[in-house]
Enzyme design. Structure first.
Site, mmCIF file in Angstrom:
data_model
loop_
_atom_site.group_PDB
_atom_site.id
_atom_site.type_symbol
_atom_site.label_atom_id
_atom_site.label_comp_id
_atom_site.label_asym_id
_atom_site.label_seq_id
_atom_site.Cartn_x
_atom_site.Cartn_y
_atom_site.Cartn_z
ATOM 1 N N MET A 1 56.472 55.126 69.312
ATOM 2 C CA MET A 1 56.298 56.508 68.887
ATOM 3 C C MET A 1 56.300 57.511 70.035
ATOM 4 O O MET A 1 56.398 58.711 69.805
ATOM 5 C CB MET A 1 55.002 56.658 68.097
ATOM 6 C CG MET A 1 53.741 56.493 68.906
ATOM 7 S SD MET A 1 52.243 56.778 67.918
ATOM 8 C CE MET A 1 52.345 58.539 67.635
ATOM 9 N N TYR A 2 56.214 57.050 71.291
ATOM 10 C CA TYR A 2 56.230 57.984 72.413
ATOM 11 C C TYR A 2 57.572 58.705 72.460
ATOM 12 O O TYR A 2 58.620 58.083 72.651
ATOM 13 C CB TYR A 2 56.001 57.261 73.739
ATOM 14 C CG TYR A 2 54.637 56.633 73.925
ATOM 15 C CD1 TYR A 2 53.567 56.935 73.092
ATOM 16 C CD2 TYR A 2 54.414 55.730 74.963
ATOM 17 C CE1 TYR A 2 52.319 56.350 73.274
ATOM 18 C CE2 TYR A 2 53.167 55.147 75.146
ATOM 19 C CZ TYR A 2 52.130 55.463 74.298
ATOM 20 O OH TYR A 2 50.901 54.874 74.496
ATOM 21 N N SER A 3 57.521 60.010 72.277
ATOM 22 C CA SER A 3 58.734 60.841 72.276
ATOM 23 C C SER A 3 59.777 60.301 71.307
ATOM 24 O O SER A 3 60.971 60.272 71.597
ATOM 25 C CB SER A 3 59.326 60.961 73.681
ATOM 26 O OG SER A 3 58.505 61.760 74.494
ATOM 27 N N ALA A 4 59.288 59.853 70.129
ATOM 28 C CA ALA A 4 60.175 59.382 69.054
ATOM 29 C C ALA A 4 61.137 58.294 69.531
ATOM 30 O O ALA A 4 62.314 58.260 69.160
ATOM 31 C CB ALA A 4 60.958 60.551 68.459
ATOM 32 N N GLY A 5 60.629 57.380 70.360
ATOM 33 C CA GLY A 5 61.446 56.264 70.832
ATOM 34 C C GLY A 5 62.107 56.490 72.173
ATOM 35 O O GLY A 5 62.619 55.545 72.788
#
Length: 349
Positions: free
Chosen positions: A61-65
């Site tokens: 989920m960090y920066s949407a992948g």
């Protein structure tokens, strides 16, 4: 850089772990955390590996992948041998889509999540796959069975959790033992000298069951970096993450009490306040690895130097005194009622 045994497994990881939450900066929220792009990420990873770090942590989920993509590409560009690095990532949150089943710890989401993470990281397996949060909508047994399947299929080597309560982890361990499934080997949790809540229930459980502990946000979102304090001008903290994103929640008065004591120790040793905060964690027996994140090489170098800071018995006592948790039931009853039995144990040794 010392290597530490990872819980009860045969895996060894560095006492510092490089966190990649600052990689990417995709979207308004993650932009506040960090906007480190590919070239700078490679410099940070390269410096960390050169210093002896063999452990890297990220999350889908960090920066949407994007953090996983940058991390995977960096390892490829730097030509890092696969056996030289332990790669950890996490599953739970959304990575762009808003579909009803694009979140949580359901079998549906976990199975989709691992395939997507492997593709973004450009790896054939993940060393440590962690459930990022507790999902009240999914039975623990469903999640445990799904994670066991990933281990049996070879997609994942070890499994762990993050941000779970002690009773939830114990329930999962019981299910794993009863059904003969791969068990959770680690907990990734928030722990700092200014926020020692972990010690009430989780640390005794981790030590009893031999789980590894990975610490996130060891500087309390920058609050323990030395830029903040009762008598520190606001201009000193301008531009820091904590100034724009006040998280995790911390009792500021207690935190500033800790900072004052740490600042005195830091000045006598000629090191930074941040190094003292990290060194205190490295002196805690329950801690396996402390996750450090950085936007700049100078920040990373300062964090790396914490491994060389040795705190004396007197210094540890002073830090323990200023940061001690207030008594809470049933803890104070354990102390009172167990006094004579502890004395017997002491005499027996």
């Amino acid at each position: 850089m010392r290597l530490k045994k990872f819980g009860r497994t045969g895996l060894f990881v560095s006492e510092l772990c490089l966190g990649t939450m600052t990689f990417g900066g995709e979207g308004e929220f993650w932009g506040k955390i960090g906007t480190t792009q590919q070239a700078d990420a490679e410099r940070l990873i390269g410096r960390a590996l050169d210093a002896g770090i063999n452990f890297i942590d990220t999350a889908d989920m960090y920066s949407a992948g994007l953090s996983e993509r940058i991390t995977g590409q960096a390892l490829k560009n730097l030509k890092v041998p696969r056996e030289n690095v332990v790669v950890a990532t996490k599953v739970y949150g959304e990575t762009g889509t808003k579909a009803a089943n694009s979140r949580g710890m359901s079998r549906y989401h976990i199975m989709d999540g691992v395939k997507a993470s492997l593709a973004r990281l450009q790896l054939d397996h993940i060393d440590l796959y962690q459930i990022h949060a507790f999902d009240p909508a999914t039975p623990i047994e469903e999640a445990v069975r799904a994670m066991d399947d990933l281990v049996r299929q070879g997609h994942v080597r070890y499994v762990g959790v993050s941000n779970w309560a002690a009773w939830q982890i114990m329930k999962a361990l019981g299910i794993s033992e009863r059904l003969g499934l791969a068990r959770f080997e680690s907990l990734q949790a928030y722990y700092t000298i200014a926020s020692r809540d972990l010690e009430r229930e989780l640390v005794p459980m981790l030590q009893s069951e031999q789980l590894g502990l990975m610490v996130w946000s060891p500087l309390a979102g920058g609050l323990l970096s030395g830029k903040f304090g009762r008598h520190v001008p606001e201009v000193a903290s301008a531009g820091s993450r904590r100034a724009v994103f006040d998280f995790p929640p911390v009792n500021k008065d207690r935190a500033y009490d800790c900072v004052e004591v740490m600042r005195g120790i830091a000045e006598r040793k000629g090191v930074s306040v941040a190094q003292i905060a990290l060194a205190w964690l490295l002196h805690q027996k329950a801690v396996t690895s402390v996750i450090v994140g950085a936007k700049r090489i100078e920040q990373l170098d300062d964090n790396l130097a914490a491994c060389k800071v040795d705190l004396s018995t007197e210094e540890l006592a002073a830090l323990d005194k200023v940061s001690a948790l207030p008594p809470e039931y049933p803890g104070w009853m354990f102390t009172r009622q167990g006094e004579m039995r502890r004395a017997q144990l002491s005499q027996a040794r």
